[in-house]
Motif scaffolding. Sequence first.
Motif: not given
Length: 551
Positions: A277-278, A283-285, A287-290
């Motif tokens: 989960m972490a 990974n989601q963060e 992707i958004q940051t990228l």
Amino acid sequence: MTDRVVKLSIRSLFLWAVMSIATVSLVISAGLSMYTQVKSYRQEIELSIVTLAKLIGQSSANSLIENNAIYLEEQLNNLAFADQILNVHIYKSLESYQALDTKVVSFASYNKAGEYLIASKENQLADLASSPQFISENDFLEVSERIYDQKTGGVLGWIYIRMSADSFNKLVGESFLLTLSAMCVLLLLSFLLAVRFQRMVTSPIERLADFLQRTSRQRDYSARIENSSIRELDILSDSVNVMLVRIQEYMQKQRQAEEQHRRLNASLEEMVNQRTMALKSANQELIQTLEKLHQFQRQIVQNEKMASLGDMVAGVAHEVNTPIGLGVTASTMMLDRIAVIEKDFENKTLKASAMKRFLEESNENLNIIYRNLNRAAELISSFKQVAVDQSSESNRTFCFAQLVNEILLSLQPRLKKLKHNINVNCDPTLCVETKAGPINQILINLIMNSVIHGFENIEKGEIDIIAELATPEKFKLVYRDNGKGIPDDIRKRIFDPFVTTKRGQGGSGLGMHLVYNLVTQALNGSITLTSEEGQGVEFVIIFPIASAKSV
């Protein structure tokens, strides 16, 4: 049927090695000894028969001179006491005192009782005189000697002696038996000593092997092997003990690790779920940051392009201002001169000289206005084409040499105060179909990089732009300058964003990053850099083109 590998033991190898060395050594030494003894025996018997022949020859000289064969044979019969003498023949020379080797005839002889008579040896006397000869098949020795007259030195005749070789063969046989017996005794002693030494060496090795087999079967790594009396095996035993200590420590650590592993397995599933989960959240963060980073990067690159275009606009505006100002000044002067001429014409005071001067000044001013307006038109046309290229991403067919000239013309406001030379090597008739905007921006960035960074503190630099077709479908652009080059630490990351040597002095660090993106993404090409500090730079750009032709 599988082949069986024959394995030798240390015991057998040790015995074979010792016995082989001992046997070879004894055979060689015995052979040398036998050879020496046989040679000595042979020399002794040869010396004895030669000496005997000389003695008999000296005692027979008088009988030969007196021609008394009966007396000589009686004397020869006294040789019966010598068992080794088989036959003695005295030959008399027919031509005495004339030569050493003359024809001879039998004069007197002695034959041992029971010994068969031998054939005459007249033809062999000279050969037998050089050295005694052994007749191996008959076991006897033959020799001949000349009989000399002691007074005159002439040859009276010859003596021939045949002697039995039984004593020589007996000595040789006894010597061979003695040597063979000694060899057997020494080989036996060598075997006993080899067995003794073999046991001293192999017994500790066998104990060590048994210990290791027992330890490996029982897995009792706490056992220790005892030291031996042999230093090398003692070192091996110490090494085995050290290895057992380390294995024991490793086994203990492994058991502790297994225990810890069993404890961790109980909570492993929960830990995996939590970390999964972490990881998903991270990974989601990421992707958004990228995505934000890419947007920010594209925005910065676009701003850099617009800033470059803004600098170009300012430079062109400043450059265009000069010819337009000169044209305005010339037109104002024309208006003033027309007003004066018009007034004189109305007052009817116009003179031919004034009219002539007016026409000359009008012609000069109109030429000034034409040249400056034409210069302004060229600058505006070049800037317009560059601006259209930078804002366009579509292919168009253009003359590459003309495109470079337009770019250099648009940069003229920033380059005219400098003494740098830009050399363009390109076929003026070469036309290609590709995107002109990226090429425009690439060359502007490379030229400005050379001016700002490469030619810093250099009054006059050289820039070479070479353009040619690498293949009918690929275009090759080489950019080279003789500036101060790029340091090693900067060259490895020159195409990374925000890399600059002018940090805090107006440098954004996006120029070469923009060049790299334009080459690889906009033109679908490649760019390579060659540079050494103090030796300038060289960029080689290769990209595909839709078509190429000469006009």
